[in-house]
Design a protein around this motif. Structure first.
Motif, PDB file in Angstrom:
ATOM      1  N   LEU A 164       0.864  -1.181   0.000  1.00 36.99           N
ATOM      2  CA  LEU A 164       0.000   0.000   0.000  1.00 36.99           C
ATOM      3  C   LEU A 164       0.900   1.230   0.000  1.00 36.99           C
ATOM      4  O   LEU A 164       1.623   1.470   0.972  1.00 36.99           O
ATOM      5  CB  LEU A 164      -0.920   0.011   1.225  1.00 36.99           C
ATOM      6  CG  LEU A 164      -1.892  -1.161   1.379  1.00 36.99           C
ATOM      7  CD1 LEU A 164      -2.769  -0.956   2.612  1.00 36.99           C
ATOM      8  CD2 LEU A 164      -2.754  -1.332   0.141  1.00 36.99           C
ATOM      9  N   ALA A 165       0.874   1.973  -1.090  1.00 36.17           N
ATOM     10  CA  ALA A 165       1.685   3.181  -1.232  1.00 36.17           C
ATOM     11  C   ALA A 165       0.722   4.361  -1.330  1.00 36.17           C
ATOM     12  O   ALA A 165      -0.026   4.477  -2.307  1.00 36.17           O
ATOM     13  CB  ALA A 165       2.567   3.084  -2.484  1.00 36.17           C
ATOM     14  N   VAL A 166       0.749   5.221  -0.316  1.00 36.32           N
ATOM     15  CA  VAL A 166      -0.304   6.233  -0.160  1.00 36.32           C
ATOM     16  C   VAL A 166       0.277   7.644  -0.226  1.00 36.32           C
ATOM     17  O   VAL A 166       1.041   8.048   0.665  1.00 36.32           O
ATOM     18  CB  VAL A 166      -1.043   6.035   1.183  1.00 36.32           C
ATOM     19  CG1 VAL A 166      -2.236   6.973   1.266  1.00 36.32           C
ATOM     20  CG2 VAL A 166      -1.481   4.581   1.339  1.00 36.32           C
ATOM     21  N   ALA A 202      -7.417  -7.099  -3.282  1.00 39.30           N
ATOM     22  CA  ALA A 202      -7.764  -6.926  -4.683  1.00 39.30           C
ATOM     23  C   ALA A 202      -6.937  -5.797  -5.306  1.00 39.30           C
ATOM     24  O   ALA A 202      -6.821  -4.722  -4.699  1.00 39.30           O
ATOM     25  CB  ALA A 202      -9.249  -6.626  -4.829  1.00 39.30           C
ATOM     26  N   PRO A 203      -6.357  -6.018  -6.474  1.00 39.03           N
ATOM     27  CA  PRO A 203      -5.528  -4.985  -7.120  1.00 39.03           C
ATOM     28  C   PRO A 203      -6.254  -3.659  -7.302  1.00 39.03           C
ATOM     29  O   PRO A 203      -5.653  -2.595  -7.155  1.00 39.03           O
ATOM     30  CB  PRO A 203      -5.165  -5.615  -8.468  1.00 39.03           C
ATOM     31  CG  PRO A 203      -5.262  -7.085  -8.239  1.00 39.03           C
ATOM     32  CD  PRO A 203      -6.378  -7.268  -7.253  1.00 39.03           C
ATOM     33  N   GLU A 204      -7.546  -3.716  -7.613  1.00 40.88           N
ATOM     34  CA  GLU A 204      -8.294  -2.477  -7.817  1.00 40.88           C
ATOM     35  C   GLU A 204      -8.437  -1.693  -6.513  1.00 40.88           C
ATOM     36  O   GLU A 204      -8.450  -0.449  -6.522  1.00 40.88           O
ATOM     37  CB  GLU A 204      -9.663  -2.744  -8.434  1.00 40.88           C
ATOM     38  CG  GLU A 204     -10.554  -3.677  -7.652  1.00 40.88           C
ATOM     39  CD  GLU A 204     -10.388  -5.141  -8.030  1.00 40.88           C
ATOM     40  OE1 GLU A 204     -11.318  -5.919  -7.726  1.00 40.88           O
ATOM     41  OE2 GLU A 204      -9.343  -5.497  -8.626  1.00 40.88           O
ATOM     42  N   LEU A 205      -8.504  -2.388  -5.370  1.00 38.69           N
ATOM     43  CA  LEU A 205      -8.580  -1.712  -4.080  1.00 38.69           C
ATOM     44  C   LEU A 205      -7.232  -1.084  -3.745  1.00 38.69           C
ATOM     45  O   LEU A 205      -7.169   0.061  -3.263  1.00 38.69           O
ATOM     46  CB  LEU A 205      -9.006  -2.690  -2.995  1.00 38.69           C
ATOM     47  CG  LEU A 205      -9.130  -2.131  -1.572  1.00 38.69           C
ATOM     48  CD1 LEU A 205     -10.070  -0.934  -1.524  1.00 38.69           C
ATOM     49  CD2 LEU A 205      -9.602  -3.235  -0.612  1.00 38.69           C
ATOM     50  N   ILE A 206      -6.141  -1.797  -4.011  1.00 34.89           N
ATOM     51  CA  ILE A 206      -4.802  -1.239  -3.797  1.00 34.89           C
ATOM     52  C   ILE A 206      -4.618   0.012  -4.634  1.00 34.89           C
ATOM     53  O   ILE A 206      -4.083   1.031  -4.154  1.00 34.89           O
ATOM     54  CB  ILE A 206      -3.727  -2.291  -4.140  1.00 34.89           C
ATOM     55  CG1 ILE A 206      -3.742  -3.419  -3.107  1.00 34.89           C
ATOM     56  CG2 ILE A 206      -2.343  -1.640  -4.194  1.00 34.89           C
ATOM     57  CD1 ILE A 206      -2.777  -4.547  -3.406  1.00 34.89           C
ATOM     58  N   ALA A 207      -5.059  -0.038  -5.886  1.00 33.77           N
ATOM     59  CA  ALA A 207      -4.915   1.110  -6.776  1.00 33.77           C
ATOM     60  C   ALA A 207      -5.721   2.306  -6.281  1.00 33.77           C
ATOM     61  O   ALA A 207      -5.250   3.451  -6.311  1.00 33.77           O
ATOM     62  CB  ALA A 207      -5.344   0.729  -8.189  1.00 33.77           C
ATOM     63  N   GLU A 208      -6.937   2.043  -5.784  1.00 34.89           N
ATOM     64  CA  GLU A 208      -7.783   3.135  -5.292  1.00 34.89           C
ATOM     65  C   GLU A 208      -7.165   3.780  -4.053  1.00 34.89           C
ATOM     66  O   GLU A 208      -7.180   5.011  -3.907  1.00 34.89           O
ATOM     67  CB  GLU A 208      -9.178   2.607  -4.977  1.00 34.89           C
ATOM     68  CG  GLU A 208     -10.176   3.697  -4.629  1.00 34.89           C
ATOM     69  CD  GLU A 208     -11.590   3.196  -4.451  1.00 34.89           C
ATOM     70  OE1 GLU A 208     -12.489   4.021  -4.222  1.00 34.89           O
ATOM     71  OE2 GLU A 208     -11.792   1.959  -4.536  1.00 34.89           O
ATOM     72  N   ILE A 209      -6.600   2.970  -3.175  1.00 35.73           N
ATOM     73  CA  ILE A 209      -5.964   3.500  -1.969  1.00 35.73           C
ATOM     74  C   ILE A 209      -4.768   4.374  -2.331  1.00 35.73           C
ATOM     75  O   ILE A 209      -4.448   5.340  -1.631  1.00 35.73           O
ATOM     76  CB  ILE A 209      -5.535   2.340  -1.048  1.00 35.73           C
ATOM     77  CG1 ILE A 209      -6.778   1.672  -0.448  1.00 35.73           C
ATOM     78  CG2 ILE A 209      -4.597   2.824   0.063  1.00 35.73           C
ATOM     79  CD1 ILE A 209      -6.490   0.382   0.296  1.00 35.73           C
ATOM     80  N   GLY A 210      -4.105   4.082  -3.445  1.00 38.44           N
ATOM     81  CA  GLY A 210      -2.915   4.815  -3.854  1.00 38.44           C
ATOM     82  C   GLY A 210      -3.174   6.056  -4.684  1.00 38.44           C
ATOM     83  O   GLY A 210      -2.212   6.688  -5.138  1.00 38.44           O
ATOM     84  N   THR A 211      -4.429   6.440  -4.864  1.00 41.94           N
ATOM     85  CA  THR A 211      -4.736   7.645  -5.631  1.00 41.94           C
ATOM     86  C   THR A 211      -4.768   8.873  -4.716  1.00 41.94           C
ATOM     87  O   THR A 211      -5.008   8.748  -3.504  1.00 41.94           O
ATOM     88  CB  THR A 211      -6.098   7.519  -6.337  1.00 41.94           C
ATOM     89  OG1 THR A 211      -7.126   7.294  -5.348  1.00 41.94           O
ATOM     90  CG2 THR A 211      -6.089   6.367  -7.330  1.00 41.94           C
ATOM     91  N   PRO A 212      -4.538  10.065  -5.251  1.00 38.79           N
ATOM     92  CA  PRO A 212      -4.620  11.281  -4.431  1.00 38.79           C
ATOM     93  C   PRO A 212      -6.020  11.468  -3.850  1.00 38.79           C
ATOM     94  O   PRO A 212      -7.016  11.161  -4.505  1.00 38.79           O
ATOM     95  CB  PRO A 212      -4.275  12.400  -5.421  1.00 38.79           C
ATOM     96  CG  PRO A 212      -3.515  11.724  -6.518  1.00 38.79           C
ATOM     97  CD  PRO A 212      -4.107  10.353  -6.636  1.00 38.79           C
TER      98      PRO A 212
END
Length: 227
Positions: A164-166, A202-212
């Motif tokens: 998780l990169a936030v 889920a990859p889509e959840l990881i991606a959403e967490i990493g958005t501004p």
């Protein structure tokens, strides 16, 4: 599950990234009760590795007499190791890097080829361990920021371990930003719940967490005193 969190932030409990990590742990506890221990690495006496390799040749004994031996024992007794840290110079803070360097006693000098790369052969059994990286960053986006830290994590811990990169993480300790941080922490909590149940996110959840959380330009303006 026995979870060991290595908090690499010198801010200890005031860490922006640790707020993210705690939301993840809350999600795991929502799924089932977990045994959690958080180590504030800045408070531990960890001497820098001298590269003498005495530990890798001598059965795991280090020349330093500090807190690292106890930490290694706790790592080996854990099921999940969470590396929680803010991004410093595109990597991890120095105290946590010192800890990572001092995990050498878990390996021997012997090498074996795995796929296209060579790895050191273990001299301790940590095959049961799973790993997770949670990293916060003060920049407005994830691009061209987290890549070095992610690459190091994936090389040190091969396998499909979640990351998780936030970005915009200082907002998590700003009460006035709760309107956007609380929904994001809810997503992180969801990720923790998902991981506890499935051992994956889920990859889509990881991606959403990493958005501004707010537009990049708006965030930059606020940080620069113009917002």
């Amino acid at each position: 599950m026995k979870i060991l969190v290595l908090n690499g932030s010198p801010k200890r409990e005031n860490s922006d990234t640790l707020r993210i990590t705690r939301a993840f742990l809350d999600g795991m506890n929502d799924a089932a009760a977990q045994e959690i221990h958080i180590i504030h690495v800045i408070d531990k006496h960890i001497e820098p590795c001298t590269g003498c390799f005495a530990c890798m040749r001598g059965g795991g004994d280090c020349i330093h007499d500090d807190d690292m031996q106890a930490i290694l024992e706790e790592i080996l007794a854990s099921d999940l190791l969470i590396w929680s840290f803010p991004l410093y110079c595109y990597g991890m803070p120095a105290p946590l890097k010192a800890l990572l360097d001092r995990t050498l006693p878990l390996s021997s000098m012997a090498m074996r080829k795995v796929g296209e790369r060579y790895e050191h052969v273990e001299q301790a059994d940590y095959s049961h361990l799973r790993y997770l990286m949670i990293c916060g960053c003060g920049f407005p986006n994830s691009r061209h920021n987290f890549e070095p830290a992610i690459a190091q994590f994936r090389l040190c811990f091969p396998g499909r371990h979640p990351i998780l990169a936030v970005p915009e993480s200082p907002m998590f300790n700003a009460p006035e930003a709760a309107v956007v941080t609380e929904p994001r922490l809810a997503l992180v909590r969801k990720a923790g719940h998902q991981f506890a149940r499935t051992r994956g996110i889920a990859p889509e959840l990881i991606a959403e967490i990493g958005t501004p959380m707010i537009p990049e330009e708006q965030y930059a303006a606020i940080v620069n005193g113009g917002g």
